[in-house]
Design a protein around this motif. Structure first.
Motif, PDB file in Angstrom:
ATOM      1  N   UNK A 102     -21.370  -6.955 -12.500  1.00 16.99           N
ATOM      2  CA  UNK A 102     -21.239  -7.489 -11.184  1.00 16.99           C
ATOM      3  C   UNK A 102     -20.072  -8.464 -11.205  1.00 16.99           C
ATOM      4  N   UNK A 103     -19.253  -8.390 -10.202  1.00 22.69           N
ATOM      5  CA  UNK A 103     -18.134  -9.315 -10.059  1.00 22.69           C
ATOM      6  C   UNK A 103     -18.362 -10.123  -8.788  1.00 22.69           C
ATOM      7  N   UNK A 104     -18.321 -11.433  -8.939  1.00 21.16           N
ATOM      8  CA  UNK A 104     -18.466 -12.328  -7.788  1.00 21.16           C
ATOM      9  C   UNK A 104     -17.183 -13.138  -7.692  1.00 21.16           C
ATOM     10  N   UNK A 105     -16.606 -13.151  -6.515  1.00 20.86           N
ATOM     11  CA  UNK A 105     -15.353 -13.852  -6.279  1.00 20.86           C
ATOM     12  C   UNK A 105     -15.583 -14.906  -5.212  1.00 20.86           C
ATOM     13  N   UNK A 106     -15.016 -16.085  -5.441  1.00 18.60           N
ATOM     14  CA  UNK A 106     -15.172 -17.162  -4.480  1.00 18.60           C
ATOM     15  C   UNK A 106     -13.912 -18.007  -4.439  1.00 18.60           C
TER      16      UNK A 106
ATOM     17  N   UNK B  29     -16.529 -23.493  -8.870  1.00 21.63           N
ATOM     18  CA  UNK B  29     -17.932 -23.541  -9.299  1.00 21.63           C
ATOM     19  C   UNK B  29     -18.485 -24.960  -9.229  1.00 21.63           C
ATOM     20  N   UNK B  30     -17.668 -25.942  -9.535  1.00 25.15           N
ATOM     21  CA  UNK B  30     -18.103 -27.347  -9.504  1.00 25.15           C
ATOM     22  C   UNK B  30     -18.601 -27.763  -8.121  1.00 25.15           C
ATOM     23  N   UNK B  31     -18.091 -27.136  -7.077  1.00 29.16           N
ATOM     24  CA  UNK B  31     -18.444 -27.521  -5.713  1.00 29.16           C
ATOM     25  C   UNK B  31     -19.554 -26.672  -5.108  1.00 29.16           C
TER      26      UNK B  31
END
Length: 40
Positions: free
Chosen positions: A1-5, A9-11
């Motif tokens: 699974x690939x999740x892009x944002x 991650x810290x926020x």
């Protein structure tokens, strides 16, 4: 699974207002994941 944002991650905890839900999501997504953070 690939999740892009676009959100670092810290926020993610700040963005997910419910602390219990944030812990559950982060626990399942982050613990066994490879992180690639791009800057630019």
């Amino acid at each position: 699974m690939i999740i892009v944002s676009q959100l670092p991650i810290k926020k993610w905890y700040d963005y997910i207002a419910e602390p219990t839900l944030a812990d559950a999501i982060m626990d399942r997504l982050i613990n066994n994941a490879s992180h690639i953070e791009l800057k630019g």
